[in-house]
Design a protein around this motif. Structure first.
Motif, PDB file in Angstrom:
ATOM      1  N   CYS A 286       0.858  -1.214   0.061  1.00 28.36           N
ATOM      2  CA  CYS A 286       0.053  -0.111  -0.134  1.00 28.36           C
ATOM      3  C   CYS A 286       0.790   1.150  -0.087  1.00 28.36           C
ATOM      4  O   CYS A 286       2.067   1.317   0.536  1.00 28.36           O
ATOM      5  N   CYS A 291      -2.080   2.753   6.144  1.00 28.54           N
ATOM      6  CA  CYS A 291      -3.361   2.435   5.206  1.00 28.54           C
ATOM      7  C   CYS A 291      -4.455   1.606   5.904  1.00 28.54           C
ATOM      8  O   CYS A 291      -3.945   0.575   6.358  1.00 28.54           O
ATOM      9  N   HIS A 293      -7.110   0.364   4.162  1.00 28.37           N
ATOM     10  CA  HIS A 293      -7.618  -0.419   3.083  1.00 28.37           C
ATOM     11  C   HIS A 293      -9.029  -0.161   2.867  1.00 28.37           C
ATOM     12  O   HIS A 293      -9.696  -1.014   3.066  1.00 28.37           O
ATOM     13  N   CYS A 299      -3.861   1.883  -2.586  1.00 31.93           N
ATOM     14  CA  CYS A 299      -3.952   0.849  -1.574  1.00 31.93           C
ATOM     15  C   CYS A 299      -4.192  -0.621  -2.244  1.00 31.93           C
ATOM     16  O   CYS A 299      -4.927  -0.842  -3.381  1.00 31.93           O
ATOM     17  N   ALA A 300      -3.055  -1.343  -2.118  1.00 25.75           N
ATOM     18  CA  ALA A 300      -2.723  -2.773  -2.781  1.00 25.75           C
ATOM     19  C   ALA A 300      -3.799  -3.688  -2.444  1.00 25.75           C
ATOM     20  O   ALA A 300      -4.397  -4.376  -3.287  1.00 25.75           O
ATOM     21  N   VAL A 301      -4.518  -3.583  -1.340  1.00 23.29           N
ATOM     22  CA  VAL A 301      -5.633  -4.557  -0.819  1.00 23.29           C
ATOM     23  C   VAL A 301      -6.958  -4.480  -1.720  1.00 23.29           C
ATOM     24  O   VAL A 301      -7.404  -5.237  -2.282  1.00 23.29           O
TER      25      VAL A 301
HETATM   26 ZN    ZN Z   1      -4.298  -0.378   1.851  1.00 20.65          ZN
END
Ligand code: ZN
Ligand code: GDP
Length: 357
Positions: A286, A291, A293, A299-301
């Motif tokens: 992220c 973060c 999420h 945000c990678a999630v």
């Molecule tokens: Zn995130």
């Protein structure tokens, strides 16, 4: 009685030697707690089974529930002269501990069992199959220090168990998975191999998943005859003695307590990460370190969620559990603060009393 049959080994011996080293008492022996009464314990020693109670010194030093013996404990004790009774001096350091907060508003801890080597997380291969529930059991297992083993039961009812196994693998990284049927006996021998050589196991799972049937299958004989041993009391009456830790034919041990069966949600938050480490791994990418999420840019999630590599359901259960854990933590803190306040009140009252005198 050979205590190795109850799980005694070199590690326990070392702990015992270390304790004896600090003590001049020559009458010390060891035993394993098989059953807990209100203020006493049934303890298996090399001289047979004793009813044992903690010494005055032990009780003086004990403050919280954890300081008292529990099922599965190895205790150092000494025999009361001429009696089948013992006095407990100490508990040897535990290798694993299962506890839960007592239901209701109290944050009192209930110790369910200790020194379990393998905790079998039991789930059936039919409509009861629930990954989210298994996630919770995994958290409890990680918190306890016992090795989790996933057991999928009722294989005889399932066309294609591999489908389920694949699903379980997505949430239980590196945890052994066994598929068994207590009815046909398929797969039971592999579990029996784990539960040999004085290794202690326990079953965890919702009602109806087949724990009793599995216990019976592991015992190879009717479990009631293993669990209850008829003994004569001093009045010559027959009484049945109930055990919550008992031997299996293969040389292993099984712990079966009511608390184990009532299990719901454990609350040590430390293990959220190990159970959700797919999400935690994503989170490392992220953009922002803090973060949450939820709607942050980069945000990678959320990206994984949008791309479909992370399931919506899993994302939801991550937050659900996080909320639950936060709730318990808040409650614990409030209660701790209250207890602290009461302690101060008591102390200051005592000081007042003293100064008045
Ligand atoms: Zn995130
Ligand atoms: P517990 O509540 O977890 O102890 O579950 P039980 O052992 O009492 O089993 C619940 C129900 O599932 C009972 O009706 C059992 O007969 C059934 N059951 C248990 N194990 C098996 C199995 O291996 N195959 C099938 N077909 N049914 C099973």
């Amino acid at each position: 009685m050979n205590l190795q049959d109850y799980g005694w080994n070199n590690n326990w011996q070392k702990q015992f030697e270390a304790y004896k080293h600090l003590n001049t008492n020559e009458h010390l022996t060891v035993g394993r707690v098989l059953l807990e009464h209100k203020h006493s314990y049934r303890v298996m020693t090399e001289f047979g089974e004793w009813l044992a109670t903690p010494s005055g010194h032990f009780q003086y030093n004990a403050q919280v529930r954890r300081d008292y013996p529990a099922i599965g404990d190895w205790v150092v004790l000494e025999q009361m002269p001429g009696e089948e009774k013992g006095m407990i001096h100490t508990i040897l350091p535990r290798t694993s501990l299962f506890s839960r907060k007592v239901a209701g508003s109290s944050v009192e801890e209930q110790i369910i069992a200790v020194n379990i080597n393998y905790i079998f997380l039991v789930m059936s291969l039919n409509k009861d199959f629930n990954l989210r529930r298994l996630e919770r059991y995994l958290i409890a297992a990680y918190d306890s220090g016992a090795n989790p083993i996933i057991v999928l039961t009722k294989k005889d009812l399932c066309e294609d168990p591999s489908e389920y196994v694949d699903q379980v693998e997505t949430i239980a990284f590196g945890v052994p998975i066994y598929t068994v049927s207590s009815f046909t006996g398929e797969g039971i021998d592999l579990l029996q191999q784990l539960l040999s050589d004085g290794h202690t196991g326990a079953l965890l799972g919702s009602s109806g998943v087949g724990k009793s049937s599995l216990t019976n299958a592991l015992c190879k004989e009717n479990v009631m005859s293993v669990q209850t041993i008829r003994t004569d009391d001093d009045k010559g009456r027959h009484t049945t003695t109930h055990r919550e830790l008992f031997q299996l034919p293969n040389g292993g041990l099984l712990i079966d307590t009511p608390g184990m069966r009532e299990f719901q949600l454990w609350n040590n938050s430390g293990s959220l990460d190990s159970s959700f480490n797919d999400i935690e791994t994503l989170a490392q990418h992220c953009r922002f370190r803090d973060c949450e999420h939820k709607k942050e840019p980069g945000c990678a999630v959320l990206t994984a969620l949008a791309e479909g590599t992370l399931e919506q359901e899993r994302y939801n259960s991550y937050f659900k559990l996080k909320r639950e854990l936060a709730f318990i933590e808040r409650k614990t803190n409030t209660q701790a603060q209250l207890a602290e306040r009461n302690r101060w009140k008591k102390a200051s009252n005592q000081i007042k009393k003293k100064t008045r005198r």
